[in-house]
Design a protein around this motif. Structure first.
Motif, mmCIF file in Angstrom:
data_model
loop_
_atom_site.group_PDB
_atom_site.id
_atom_site.type_symbol
_atom_site.label_atom_id
_atom_site.label_comp_id
_atom_site.label_asym_id
_atom_site.label_seq_id
_atom_site.Cartn_x
_atom_site.Cartn_y
_atom_site.Cartn_z
ATOM 1 N N GLU A 1 1.274 5.018 7.849
ATOM 2 C CA GLU A 1 1.273 4.008 8.904
ATOM 3 C C GLU A 1 -0.113 3.794 9.488
ATOM 4 O O GLU A 1 -0.481 2.681 9.863
ATOM 5 C CB GLU A 1 2.244 4.424 10.015
ATOM 6 C CG GLU A 1 3.702 4.354 9.609
ATOM 7 C CD GLU A 1 4.620 4.630 10.774
ATOM 8 O OE1 GLU A 1 4.127 4.711 11.920
ATOM 9 O OE2 GLU A 1 5.839 4.779 10.537
ATOM 10 N N CYS B 1 4.121 -1.240 -1.150
ATOM 11 C CA CYS B 1 3.056 -0.573 -0.398
ATOM 12 C C CYS B 1 3.592 0.052 0.886
ATOM 13 O O CYS B 1 3.181 1.159 1.279
ATOM 14 C CB CYS B 1 1.948 -1.570 -0.065
ATOM 15 S SG CYS B 1 0.942 -2.081 -1.477
ATOM 16 N N ARG B 2 4.512 -0.633 1.545
ATOM 17 C CA ARG B 2 5.041 -0.122 2.815
ATOM 18 C C ARG B 2 5.765 1.214 2.629
ATOM 19 O O ARG B 2 5.899 1.994 3.565
ATOM 20 C CB ARG B 2 6.019 -1.125 3.414
ATOM 21 C CG ARG B 2 5.448 -2.510 3.641
ATOM 22 C CD ARG B 2 4.874 -2.694 5.007
ATOM 23 N NE ARG B 2 4.454 -4.071 5.214
ATOM 24 C CZ ARG B 2 3.377 -4.420 5.871
ATOM 25 N NH1 ARG B 2 2.602 -3.490 6.406
ATOM 26 N NH2 ARG B 2 3.046 -5.695 6.014
ATOM 27 N N GLU C 1 4.016 -5.995 -1.469
ATOM 28 C CA GLU C 1 3.916 -5.604 -0.065
ATOM 29 C C GLU C 1 4.983 -4.578 0.299
ATOM 30 O O GLU C 1 4.695 -3.563 0.956
ATOM 31 C CB GLU C 1 4.045 -6.839 0.824
ATOM 32 C CG GLU C 1 3.948 -6.540 2.311
ATOM 33 C CD GLU C 1 4.178 -7.755 3.180
ATOM 34 O OE1 GLU C 1 4.101 -7.621 4.415
ATOM 35 O OE2 GLU C 1 4.454 -8.852 2.631
ATOM 36 N N LYS C 2 6.221 -4.813 -0.121
ATOM 37 C CA LYS C 2 7.294 -3.869 0.192
ATOM 38 C C LYS C 2 7.060 -2.521 -0.493
ATOM 39 O O LYS C 2 7.378 -1.464 0.079
ATOM 40 C CB LYS C 2 8.642 -4.463 -0.234
ATOM 41 C CG LYS C 2 9.078 -5.659 0.623
ATOM 42 C CD LYS C 2 10.423 -6.199 0.165
ATOM 43 C CE LYS C 2 10.873 -7.356 1.062
ATOM 44 N NZ LYS C 2 12.180 -7.918 0.628
ATOM 45 N N THR D 1 -2.274 -2.163 2.987
ATOM 46 C CA THR D 1 -1.180 -2.994 2.460
ATOM 47 C C THR D 1 -1.604 -4.451 2.224
ATOM 48 O O THR D 1 -1.371 -4.986 1.126
ATOM 49 C CB THR D 1 0.042 -2.930 3.394
ATOM 50 O OG1 THR D 1 0.529 -1.585 3.427
ATOM 51 C CG2 THR D 1 1.146 -3.849 2.902
ATOM 52 N N ASP E 1 -1.798 1.403 7.099
ATOM 53 C CA ASP E 1 -1.017 0.265 6.623
ATOM 54 C C ASP E 1 -1.701 -1.067 6.898
ATOM 55 O O ASP E 1 -1.730 -1.957 6.038
ATOM 56 C CB ASP E 1 0.369 0.279 7.273
ATOM 57 C CG ASP E 1 1.233 -0.876 6.813
ATOM 58 O OD1 ASP E 1 1.760 -0.809 5.690
ATOM 59 O OD2 ASP E 1 1.359 -1.863 7.572
#
Length: 509
Positions: free
Chosen positions: A264, A258-259, A255-256, A271, A267
Protein backbone atom coordinates in the motif's frame (compact mmCIF):
# COMPACT_ATOMS: atom_id res chain seq x y z
CA UNK A 1 -32.54 28.99 -12.97
CA UNK A 2 -34.63 25.84 -13.09
CA UNK A 3 -37.10 25.46 -15.92
CA UNK A 4 -40.59 25.12 -14.36
CA UNK A 5 -41.83 22.58 -16.90
CA UNK A 6 -38.81 20.26 -16.58
CA UNK A 7 -38.79 20.71 -12.81
CA UNK A 8 -42.45 19.72 -12.69
CA UNK A 9 -41.76 16.62 -14.80
CA UNK A 10 -38.93 15.56 -12.49
CA UNK A 11 -41.09 16.24 -9.43
CA UNK A 12 -43.88 14.09 -10.87
CA UNK A 13 -41.53 11.19 -11.63
CA UNK A 14 -39.63 11.07 -8.34
CA UNK A 15 -42.41 9.84 -5.99
CA UNK A 16 -43.54 7.29 -8.59
CA UNK A 17 -40.12 5.58 -8.53
CA UNK A 18 -40.16 5.24 -4.75
CA UNK A 19 -38.73 8.60 -3.77
CA UNK A 20 -35.18 9.83 -3.40
CA UNK A 21 -34.15 7.09 -1.00
CA UNK A 22 -35.00 4.44 -3.59
CA UNK A 23 -32.76 5.97 -6.27
CA UNK A 24 -29.16 4.72 -6.34
CA UNK A 25 -27.99 6.19 -9.66
CA UNK A 26 -29.19 8.69 -12.25
CA UNK A 27 -27.90 8.87 -15.82
CA UNK A 28 -29.46 9.51 -19.19
CA UNK A 29 -28.87 8.49 -22.78
CA UNK A 30 -30.33 10.13 -25.85
CA UNK A 31 -33.98 9.40 -25.03
CA UNK A 32 -34.18 7.71 -21.61
CA UNK A 33 -33.75 8.61 -17.96
CA UNK A 34 -31.92 5.55 -16.56
CA UNK A 35 -32.33 4.94 -12.85
CA UNK A 36 -30.70 2.50 -10.50
CA UNK A 37 -33.27 1.47 -7.88
CA UNK A 38 -32.98 -0.20 -4.49
CA UNK A 39 -36.46 -1.72 -4.56
CA UNK A 40 -38.16 -2.22 -7.92
CA UNK A 41 -41.45 -2.99 -6.13
CA UNK A 42 -41.80 0.65 -5.05
CA UNK A 43 -42.23 1.83 -8.64
CA UNK A 44 -45.73 2.66 -9.90
CA UNK A 45 -45.42 1.72 -13.57
CA UNK A 46 -48.95 2.61 -14.60
CA UNK A 47 -48.84 6.04 -12.98
CA UNK A 48 -45.52 6.75 -14.68
CA UNK A 49 -46.87 5.76 -18.09
CA UNK A 50 -49.86 8.04 -17.51
CA UNK A 51 -47.66 11.14 -17.13
CA UNK A 52 -47.98 13.37 -20.22
CA UNK A 53 -44.21 13.71 -20.63
CA UNK A 54 -43.48 9.95 -20.33
CA UNK A 55 -43.52 8.00 -23.60
CA UNK A 56 -43.00 4.61 -21.96
CA UNK A 57 -40.87 2.65 -19.53
CA UNK A 58 -38.37 -0.14 -20.16
CA UNK A 59 -36.87 -2.40 -17.50
CA UNK A 60 -33.37 -3.65 -18.18
CA UNK A 61 -30.21 -3.50 -16.09
CA UNK A 62 -31.55 -0.08 -15.07
CA UNK A 63 -35.11 1.25 -14.91
CA UNK A 64 -35.51 3.38 -18.02
CA UNK A 65 -38.12 6.12 -18.46
CA UNK A 66 -38.52 7.20 -22.08
CA UNK A 67 -38.81 11.01 -22.24
CA UNK A 68 -37.56 11.62 -25.76
CA UNK A 69 -34.55 13.45 -27.24
CA UNK A 70 -33.92 16.90 -25.83
CA UNK A 71 -36.40 16.53 -23.01
CA UNK A 72 -34.40 13.89 -21.16
CA UNK A 73 -31.26 16.05 -21.12
CA UNK A 74 -33.24 18.85 -19.47
CA UNK A 75 -35.22 16.76 -17.01
CA UNK A 76 -32.24 14.74 -15.74
CA UNK A 77 -30.42 17.59 -13.92
CA UNK A 78 -33.71 18.69 -12.36
CA UNK A 79 -34.32 15.11 -11.22
CA UNK A 80 -30.81 14.86 -9.78
CA UNK A 81 -31.32 18.13 -7.91
CA UNK A 82 -34.59 16.88 -6.42
CA UNK A 83 -32.98 13.61 -5.36
CA UNK A 84 -30.17 15.51 -3.65
CA UNK A 85 -32.68 17.79 -1.88
CA UNK A 86 -35.08 15.13 -0.71
CA UNK A 87 -32.77 12.23 0.12
CA UNK A 88 -32.90 11.18 3.76
CA UNK A 89 -31.26 8.51 5.85
CA UNK A 90 -34.46 6.54 6.28
CA UNK A 91 -37.06 5.47 3.79
CA UNK A 92 -40.72 4.86 4.44
CA UNK A 93 -42.36 1.65 3.25
CA UNK A 94 -44.26 2.05 0.04
CA UNK A 95 -46.66 0.15 -2.10
CA UNK A 96 -45.50 -3.24 -3.20
CA UNK A 97 -43.08 -3.73 -0.29
CA UNK A 98 -43.91 -7.40 -0.14
CA UNK A 99 -42.46 -7.81 -3.62
CA UNK A 100 -45.68 -9.13 -5.13
CA UNK A 101 -45.94 -8.82 -8.86
CA UNK A 102 -48.72 -6.99 -10.61
CA UNK A 103 -52.00 -8.79 -10.97
CA UNK A 104 -52.09 -10.95 -14.10
CA UNK A 105 -53.85 -9.50 -17.10
CA UNK A 106 -57.04 -11.44 -17.76
CA UNK A 107 -57.31 -13.23 -21.05
CA UNK A 108 -59.33 -11.15 -23.51
CA UNK A 109 -62.80 -12.26 -24.35
CA UNK A 110 -65.53 -10.94 -26.63
CA UNK A 111 -67.00 -9.20 -23.56
CA UNK A 112 -63.84 -7.32 -22.64
CA UNK A 113 -61.60 -5.24 -24.87
CA UNK A 114 -57.94 -4.98 -24.08
CA UNK A 115 -57.14 -1.45 -22.99
CA UNK A 116 -53.87 0.40 -23.49
CA UNK A 117 -52.99 -0.18 -19.84
CA UNK A 118 -53.51 -3.93 -20.20
CA UNK A 119 -51.45 -3.99 -23.38
CA UNK A 120 -48.70 -2.09 -21.60
CA UNK A 121 -48.83 -4.61 -18.74
CA UNK A 122 -48.54 -7.45 -21.21
CA UNK A 123 -45.63 -5.70 -22.90
CA UNK A 124 -43.87 -5.23 -19.55
CA UNK A 125 -44.49 -8.89 -18.67
CA UNK A 126 -43.03 -10.01 -21.99
CA UNK A 127 -40.03 -7.75 -21.42
CA UNK A 128 -39.48 -9.08 -17.89
CA UNK A 129 -39.80 -12.70 -19.00
CA UNK A 130 -37.38 -12.14 -21.85
CA UNK A 131 -34.90 -10.44 -19.53
CA UNK A 132 -35.01 -13.29 -17.01
CA UNK A 133 -34.58 -15.89 -19.72
CA UNK A 134 -31.85 -14.14 -21.66
CA UNK A 135 -29.63 -12.66 -18.94
CA UNK A 136 -26.70 -14.64 -20.30
CA UNK A 137 -23.06 -13.66 -19.72
CA UNK A 138 -22.72 -12.73 -23.39
CA UNK A 139 -25.70 -10.37 -23.29
CA UNK A 140 -24.57 -8.86 -20.02
CA UNK A 141 -21.20 -8.25 -21.68
CA UNK A 142 -22.95 -6.52 -24.58
CA UNK A 143 -24.73 -4.25 -22.11
CA UNK A 144 -21.37 -3.26 -20.69
CA UNK A 145 -20.12 -2.48 -24.18
CA UNK A 146 -23.18 -0.31 -24.73
CA UNK A 147 -22.50 1.49 -21.45
CA UNK A 148 -19.11 2.46 -22.85
CA UNK A 149 -20.40 3.97 -26.09
CA UNK A 150 -23.82 5.38 -25.15
CA UNK A 151 -22.34 8.37 -23.24
CA UNK A 152 -20.44 9.31 -26.43
CA UNK A 153 -23.56 9.54 -28.59
CA UNK A 154 -24.35 13.23 -27.88
CA UNK A 155 -20.85 14.25 -29.00
CA UNK A 156 -21.12 12.03 -32.08
CA UNK A 157 -24.43 13.64 -32.99
CA UNK A 158 -23.24 17.20 -32.45
CA UNK A 159 -20.01 16.72 -34.39
CA UNK A 160 -21.85 14.76 -37.10
CA UNK A 161 -24.34 17.55 -37.73
CA UNK A 162 -21.54 20.14 -37.83
CA UNK A 163 -19.66 17.94 -40.31
CA UNK A 164 -22.75 17.71 -42.50
CA UNK A 165 -23.28 21.48 -42.35
CA UNK A 166 -19.63 22.06 -43.23
CA UNK A 167 -19.87 19.72 -46.21
CA UNK A 168 -22.95 21.56 -47.45
CA UNK A 169 -21.20 24.93 -47.16
CA UNK A 170 -18.16 23.61 -49.03
CA UNK A 171 -20.32 22.22 -51.84
CA UNK A 172 -22.16 25.52 -52.16
CA UNK A 173 -18.96 27.55 -51.96
CA UNK A 174 -20.27 29.61 -49.05
CA UNK A 175 -18.28 31.05 -46.13
CA UNK A 176 -14.84 29.74 -47.18
CA UNK A 177 -13.24 31.49 -44.22
CA UNK A 178 -15.47 29.61 -41.76
CA UNK A 179 -15.42 26.07 -43.16
CA UNK A 180 -11.89 25.23 -41.90
CA UNK A 181 -12.98 26.13 -38.37
CA UNK A 182 -16.10 23.99 -38.71
CA UNK A 183 -13.97 21.10 -39.99
CA UNK A 184 -11.74 21.37 -36.92
CA UNK A 185 -14.74 21.48 -34.57
CA UNK A 186 -16.36 18.48 -36.25
CA UNK A 187 -13.18 16.40 -36.46
CA UNK A 188 -11.57 17.08 -33.09
CA UNK A 189 -13.72 14.62 -31.15
CA UNK A 190 -13.36 11.85 -33.71
CA UNK A 191 -9.59 12.30 -33.71
CA UNK A 192 -9.52 11.59 -29.97
CA UNK A 193 -12.51 9.26 -29.60
CA UNK A 194 -10.17 6.41 -28.67
CA UNK A 195 -9.23 8.28 -25.48
CA UNK A 196 -12.89 8.65 -24.48
CA UNK A 197 -13.52 4.96 -25.20
CA UNK A 198 -10.54 3.99 -23.06
CA UNK A 199 -11.70 6.21 -20.20
CA UNK A 200 -15.26 4.81 -20.25
CA UNK A 201 -14.04 1.23 -20.65
CA UNK A 202 -11.86 1.37 -17.57
CA UNK A 203 -14.71 2.98 -15.62
CA UNK A 204 -17.18 0.29 -16.72
CA UNK A 205 -14.86 -2.64 -15.93
CA UNK A 206 -13.85 -1.38 -12.51
CA UNK A 207 -10.48 0.25 -13.20
CA UNK A 208 -9.17 3.79 -12.91
CA UNK A 209 -10.69 5.76 -15.83
CA UNK A 210 -7.67 8.01 -16.36
CA UNK A 211 -5.38 4.99 -16.73
CA UNK A 212 -7.68 3.51 -19.36
CA UNK A 213 -7.66 6.82 -21.20
CA UNK A 214 -3.87 7.10 -20.92
CA UNK A 215 -3.30 3.67 -22.48
CA UNK A 216 -5.87 4.30 -25.23
CA UNK A 217 -4.23 7.65 -26.01
CA UNK A 218 -1.18 5.76 -27.28
CA UNK A 219 -3.24 4.64 -30.27
CA UNK A 220 -3.85 8.20 -31.52
CA UNK A 221 -0.45 9.63 -30.56
CA UNK A 222 1.35 10.80 -33.74
CA UNK A 223 4.69 9.47 -32.43
CA UNK A 224 3.67 5.83 -32.98
CA UNK A 225 4.47 6.38 -36.67
CA UNK A 226 8.17 6.17 -35.69
CA UNK A 227 7.77 2.71 -34.13
CA UNK A 228 8.61 -0.46 -36.04
CA UNK A 229 6.54 -3.24 -34.45
CA UNK A 230 8.01 -6.54 -35.74
CA UNK A 231 8.49 -5.16 -39.23
CA UNK A 232 5.18 -3.31 -39.30
CA UNK A 233 5.22 0.49 -39.20
CA UNK A 234 2.35 1.72 -37.06
CA UNK A 235 -0.01 4.50 -38.05
CA UNK A 236 -1.63 6.94 -35.62
CA UNK A 237 -5.17 5.75 -34.98
CA UNK A 238 -4.45 2.18 -36.11
CA UNK A 239 -6.90 -0.11 -34.36
CA UNK A 240 -9.27 2.75 -33.57
CA UNK A 241 -11.99 2.31 -30.99
CA UNK A 242 -11.63 -1.47 -30.96
CA UNK A 243 -7.96 -1.17 -30.09
CA UNK A 244 -8.77 1.42 -27.43
CA UNK A 245 -11.39 -0.85 -25.89
CA UNK A 246 -9.03 -3.83 -25.81
CA UNK A 247 -6.16 -1.75 -24.43
CA UNK A 248 -8.31 -0.32 -21.63
CA UNK A 249 -9.66 -3.76 -20.66
CA UNK A 250 -6.08 -5.00 -20.48
CA UNK A 251 -5.15 -1.99 -18.34
CA UNK A 252 -7.94 -2.81 -15.90
CA UNK A 253 -6.67 -6.37 -15.48
CA UNK A 254 -3.08 -5.20 -15.03
CA UNK A 255 -4.18 -2.62 -12.47
CA UNK A 256 -6.16 -5.18 -10.46
CA UNK A 257 -3.23 -7.59 -10.61
CA UNK A 258 -0.90 -4.89 -9.27
CA UNK A 259 -3.27 -4.07 -6.41
CA UNK A 260 -2.96 -7.66 -5.17
CA UNK A 261 0.78 -7.63 -4.50
CA UNK A 262 2.05 -4.03 -4.52
CA UNK A 263 2.45 -2.75 -0.91
CA UNK A 264 0.00 0.00 0.00
CA UNK A 265 2.83 2.40 0.71
CA UNK A 266 4.05 2.08 -2.90
CA UNK A 267 0.71 1.62 -4.62
CA UNK A 268 0.27 5.24 -5.65
CA UNK A 269 3.59 5.15 -7.53
CA UNK A 270 4.01 1.57 -8.71
CA UNK A 271 0.50 0.56 -9.80
CA UNK A 272 -0.17 3.43 -12.26
CA UNK A 273 3.34 3.13 -13.69
CA UNK A 274 3.18 -0.61 -14.29
CA UNK A 275 -0.39 -0.38 -15.60
CA UNK A 276 0.48 2.17 -18.26
CA UNK A 277 3.86 0.62 -19.08
CA UNK A 278 2.81 -3.01 -19.45
CA UNK A 279 -0.52 -2.27 -21.12
CA UNK A 280 1.14 0.29 -23.38
CA UNK A 281 3.80 -2.12 -24.58
CA UNK A 282 1.23 -4.80 -25.36
CA UNK A 283 -0.90 -2.21 -27.14
CA UNK A 284 1.97 -0.99 -29.32
CA UNK A 285 3.47 -4.38 -30.13
CA UNK A 286 0.27 -6.36 -30.47
CA UNK A 287 -3.17 -4.86 -29.97
CA UNK A 288 -2.80 -1.99 -32.45
CA UNK A 289 -1.93 -4.38 -35.27
CA UNK A 290 -4.61 -6.95 -34.43
CA UNK A 291 -7.34 -4.36 -33.85
CA UNK A 292 -6.30 -2.57 -37.02
CA UNK A 293 -6.78 -5.74 -39.04
CA UNK A 294 -10.19 -6.35 -37.44
CA UNK A 295 -11.28 -2.74 -38.09
CA UNK A 296 -10.19 -2.96 -41.72
CA UNK A 297 -12.07 -6.23 -42.11
CA UNK A 298 -15.24 -4.63 -40.70
CA UNK A 299 -15.09 -1.78 -43.19
CA UNK A 300 -14.25 -4.07 -46.10
CA UNK A 301 -16.97 -6.52 -45.11
CA UNK A 302 -19.66 -3.84 -44.82
CA UNK A 303 -18.71 -2.42 -48.24
CA UNK A 304 -18.72 -5.86 -49.86
CA UNK A 305 -22.00 -6.86 -48.25
CA UNK A 306 -23.90 -3.81 -49.50
CA UNK A 307 -22.17 -3.67 -52.89
CA UNK A 308 -22.83 -7.29 -53.81
CA UNK A 309 -25.87 -8.33 -51.73
CA UNK A 310 -27.34 -4.93 -50.82
CA UNK A 311 -31.03 -5.70 -51.34
CA UNK A 312 -30.87 -9.04 -49.54
CA UNK A 313 -28.64 -7.71 -46.77
CA UNK A 314 -31.00 -4.77 -46.28
CA UNK A 315 -33.98 -7.13 -46.18
CA UNK A 316 -32.36 -9.25 -43.45
CA UNK A 317 -30.96 -6.38 -41.39
CA UNK A 318 -34.11 -4.25 -41.57
CA UNK A 319 -36.37 -7.21 -40.85
CA UNK A 320 -34.42 -8.61 -37.92
CA UNK A 321 -33.48 -5.39 -36.14
CA UNK A 322 -36.58 -5.21 -33.93
CA UNK A 323 -36.08 -8.82 -32.71
CA UNK A 324 -32.41 -7.99 -32.10
CA UNK A 325 -33.53 -5.09 -29.94
CA UNK A 326 -35.87 -7.41 -28.06
CA UNK A 327 -32.95 -9.79 -27.36
CA UNK A 328 -30.48 -7.02 -26.53
CA UNK A 329 -28.16 -8.16 -29.34
CA UNK A 330 -28.32 -4.81 -31.16
CA UNK A 331 -25.74 -3.54 -28.67
CA UNK A 332 -23.10 -5.59 -30.46
CA UNK A 333 -23.49 -3.24 -33.44
CA UNK A 334 -22.46 -0.10 -31.54
CA UNK A 335 -18.68 -0.66 -31.86
CA UNK A 336 -19.18 -1.60 -35.51
CA UNK A 337 -21.06 1.65 -36.22
CA UNK A 338 -18.38 3.64 -34.41
CA UNK A 339 -15.59 1.87 -36.32
CA UNK A 340 -17.24 2.63 -39.66
CA UNK A 341 -17.72 6.28 -38.72
CA UNK A 342 -14.08 6.47 -37.65
CA UNK A 343 -12.88 4.86 -40.90
CA UNK A 344 -15.24 6.20 -43.56
CA UNK A 345 -16.89 9.21 -41.96
CA UNK A 346 -20.31 7.49 -41.79
CA UNK A 347 -21.92 4.16 -41.03
CA UNK A 348 -23.83 2.56 -43.89
CA UNK A 349 -25.63 0.17 -41.55
CA UNK A 350 -27.64 2.62 -39.46
CA UNK A 351 -29.93 3.98 -42.23
CA UNK A 352 -30.86 0.39 -43.11
CA UNK A 353 -31.53 -0.54 -39.49
CA UNK A 354 -33.59 2.64 -39.08
CA UNK A 355 -36.11 1.16 -41.51
CA UNK A 356 -37.30 -1.10 -38.67
CA UNK A 357 -38.73 2.02 -37.04
CA UNK A 358 -40.51 2.92 -40.28
CA UNK A 359 -42.18 -0.48 -40.34
CA UNK A 360 -43.23 0.06 -36.72
CA UNK A 361 -44.82 3.44 -37.59
CA UNK A 362 -46.74 1.94 -40.52
CA UNK A 363 -47.88 -0.92 -38.30
CA UNK A 364 -49.15 1.50 -35.63
CA UNK A 365 -51.12 3.48 -38.21
CA UNK A 366 -52.81 0.28 -39.39
CA UNK A 367 -53.64 -0.78 -35.83
CA UNK A 368 -55.18 2.65 -35.27
CA UNK A 369 -57.50 2.22 -38.24
CA UNK A 370 -58.37 -1.41 -37.63
CA UNK A 371 -59.24 -0.91 -33.95
CA UNK A 372 -61.47 2.11 -34.51
CA UNK A 373 -63.71 1.18 -31.55
CA UNK A 374 -60.87 0.67 -29.06
CA UNK A 375 -60.25 4.24 -27.98
CA UNK A 376 -57.79 3.26 -25.27
CA UNK A 377 -55.32 1.71 -27.71
CA UNK A 378 -55.94 4.47 -30.26
CA UNK A 379 -55.09 7.12 -27.67
CA UNK A 380 -51.83 5.33 -26.90
CA UNK A 381 -50.96 5.28 -30.58
CA UNK A 382 -51.84 8.97 -31.02
CA UNK A 383 -49.51 9.95 -28.19
CA UNK A 384 -46.67 7.63 -29.22
CA UNK A 385 -46.77 7.98 -33.02
CA UNK A 386 -45.00 11.38 -33.24
CA UNK A 387 -42.11 10.00 -31.18
CA UNK A 388 -42.06 6.91 -33.40
CA UNK A 389 -41.76 9.05 -36.51
CA UNK A 390 -38.75 10.75 -34.91
CA UNK A 391 -37.18 7.37 -34.22
CA UNK A 392 -38.23 6.70 -30.60
CA UNK A 393 -40.01 3.40 -31.03
CA UNK A 394 -40.19 1.93 -27.51
CA UNK A 395 -43.69 3.24 -26.65
CA UNK A 396 -45.14 1.70 -29.82
CA UNK A 397 -43.22 -1.55 -29.43
CA UNK A 398 -43.97 -2.23 -25.77
CA UNK A 399 -47.35 -0.53 -25.69
CA UNK A 400 -48.88 -1.80 -28.94
CA UNK A 401 -47.20 -4.19 -31.39
CA UNK A 402 -45.30 -6.59 -29.13
CA UNK A 403 -48.18 -7.46 -26.77
CA UNK A 404 -50.53 -7.81 -29.76
CA UNK A 405 -48.16 -10.36 -31.33
CA UNK A 406 -48.94 -10.49 -35.04
CA UNK A 407 -48.51 -6.73 -35.58
CA UNK A 408 -44.97 -7.04 -34.29
CA UNK A 409 -44.23 -9.52 -37.09
CA UNK A 410 -45.85 -7.30 -39.72
CA UNK A 411 -43.86 -4.31 -38.42
CA UNK A 412 -40.72 -6.36 -39.06
CA UNK A 413 -41.96 -6.96 -42.61
CA UNK A 414 -42.15 -3.21 -43.13
CA UNK A 415 -38.62 -2.80 -41.81
CA UNK A 416 -37.40 -5.56 -44.15
CA UNK A 417 -38.96 -3.84 -47.18
CA UNK A 418 -37.47 -0.46 -46.31
CA UNK A 419 -34.07 -2.04 -45.67
CA UNK A 420 -34.18 -3.84 -49.00
CA UNK A 421 -34.95 -0.53 -50.74
CA UNK A 422 -31.95 1.26 -49.22
CA UNK A 423 -29.75 -1.80 -49.75
CA UNK A 424 -30.76 -1.98 -53.42
CA UNK A 425 -29.49 1.53 -54.01
CA UNK A 426 -26.21 0.58 -52.31
CA UNK A 427 -25.85 -2.14 -54.95
CA UNK A 428 -26.49 0.50 -57.60
CA UNK A 429 -23.72 2.68 -56.20
CA UNK A 430 -25.68 5.17 -54.07
CA UNK A 431 -24.57 4.50 -50.50
CA UNK A 432 -26.51 6.12 -47.67
CA UNK A 433 -24.76 6.59 -44.34
CA UNK A 434 -25.07 8.39 -41.03
CA UNK A 435 -22.31 10.47 -39.47
CA UNK A 436 -23.44 9.53 -35.95
CA UNK A 437 -25.38 6.83 -34.11
CA UNK A 438 -28.43 7.27 -31.93
CA UNK A 439 -31.15 8.99 -33.96
CA UNK A 440 -33.31 7.29 -36.54
CA UNK A 441 -36.54 8.06 -38.34
CA UNK A 442 -36.86 11.69 -39.38
CA UNK A 443 -34.28 12.69 -36.77
CA UNK A 444 -31.61 11.03 -38.92
CA UNK A 445 -32.00 13.47 -41.85
CA UNK A 446 -29.49 16.06 -40.48
CA UNK A 447 -26.88 13.32 -40.09
CA UNK A 448 -27.16 11.74 -43.54
CA UNK A 449 -24.09 11.46 -45.74
CA UNK A 450 -23.28 9.30 -48.72
CA UNK A 451 -20.87 8.81 -51.58
CA UNK A 452 -22.89 11.04 -53.91
CA UNK A 453 -24.71 14.34 -53.52
CA UNK A 454 -26.72 15.12 -50.41
CA UNK A 455 -29.91 15.36 -52.47
CA UNK A 456 -29.53 11.79 -53.72
CA UNK A 457 -28.72 10.53 -50.23
CA UNK A 458 -31.79 12.21 -48.73
CA UNK A 459 -34.01 10.94 -51.55
CA UNK A 460 -32.91 7.31 -51.08
CA UNK A 461 -33.37 7.44 -47.31
CA UNK A 462 -36.77 9.14 -47.62
CA UNK A 463 -37.81 6.53 -50.17
CA UNK A 464 -36.82 3.77 -47.77
CA UNK A 465 -38.90 5.34 -45.00
CA UNK A 466 -41.89 5.60 -47.33
CA UNK A 467 -41.57 1.95 -48.37
CA UNK A 468 -41.26 0.91 -44.72
CA UNK A 469 -44.36 2.92 -43.78
CA UNK A 470 -46.44 1.53 -46.64
CA UNK A 471 -45.43 -2.12 -46.30
CA UNK A 472 -45.70 -2.02 -42.50
CA UNK A 473 -49.17 -0.50 -42.85
CA UNK A 474 -50.39 -2.89 -45.54
CA UNK A 475 -48.97 -6.02 -43.89
CA UNK A 476 -50.57 -5.09 -40.56
CA UNK A 477 -53.89 -3.97 -42.01
CA UNK A 478 -54.41 -7.16 -44.03
CA UNK A 479 -52.47 -9.78 -42.06
CA UNK A 480 -51.95 -8.33 -38.57
CA UNK A 481 -55.23 -9.52 -37.07
CA UNK A 482 -57.18 -12.72 -37.08
CA UNK A 483 -60.98 -12.61 -36.97
CA UNK A 484 -60.82 -13.71 -33.35
CA UNK A 485 -58.45 -10.88 -32.45
CA UNK A 486 -60.71 -8.33 -34.08
CA UNK A 487 -63.72 -9.74 -32.28
CA UNK A 488 -61.92 -9.47 -28.97
CA UNK A 489 -60.38 -6.05 -29.56
CA UNK A 490 -62.72 -4.15 -31.82
CA UNK A 491 -66.45 -4.55 -31.25
CA UNK A 492 -68.79 -1.86 -29.92
CA UNK A 493 -69.99 -4.25 -27.23
CA UNK A 494 -66.43 -4.93 -26.12
CA UNK A 495 -65.59 -1.24 -25.97
CA UNK A 496 -68.68 -0.62 -23.86
CA UNK A 497 -67.65 -3.46 -21.57
CA UNK A 498 -64.23 -1.89 -21.14
CA UNK A 499 -65.86 1.45 -20.24
CA UNK A 500 -69.44 0.82 -19.00
CA UNK A 501 -70.14 4.53 -18.35
CA UNK A 502 -69.47 5.44 -21.97
CA UNK A 503 -72.55 5.45 -24.24
CA UNK A 504 -72.52 2.90 -27.00
CA UNK A 505 -71.74 4.12 -30.49
CA UNK A 506 -74.26 3.38 -33.23
CA UNK A 507 -73.30 0.59 -35.53
CA UNK A 508 -73.40 1.42 -39.20
CA UNK A 509 -75.71 -0.75 -41.19
Amino acid sequence: MADPKNRATAAAILPLVGGADNVTSVVHCMTRLRLGLRDRALVDDEALKALPSVMGVVEDDTYQIVLGPGTVARVTPEFEALVAEERTDTSAPGPGENGESAAPVPAPSPDHALTAAELASQGAALKAARKAKNATPFKLFLRRIANIFVPLIPALIGCGIIAGLNGLLINLGWLPAVTPALAAIASGFMALIAVFVGFNTAKEFGGTPSLGGAVAAIIVFPGVAKIDAFGNTLSPGQGGVLGALAAAVLAVHVEKWCRKWVPESLDVLVTPTLTVLLSGLVTIFGLMFVAGEVSTAIGTGADWLLTHTGAFAGLVLGGLFLPLVMLGLHQALIPIHTTLIEQQGFTVLLPILAMAGAGQVGCAAAVYLRLRHNHSIRNTIKSALPAGILGVGEPLIYGVSLPLGRPFVTACAGGAAGGAFVGLFSMLGDKVGSTAIGPSGWALFPLLQGNHGLGTTIAVYAGGLLVGYLVGFAATYYFGFTKTMLAELNTPAAEAAADPEKPKEPVAA
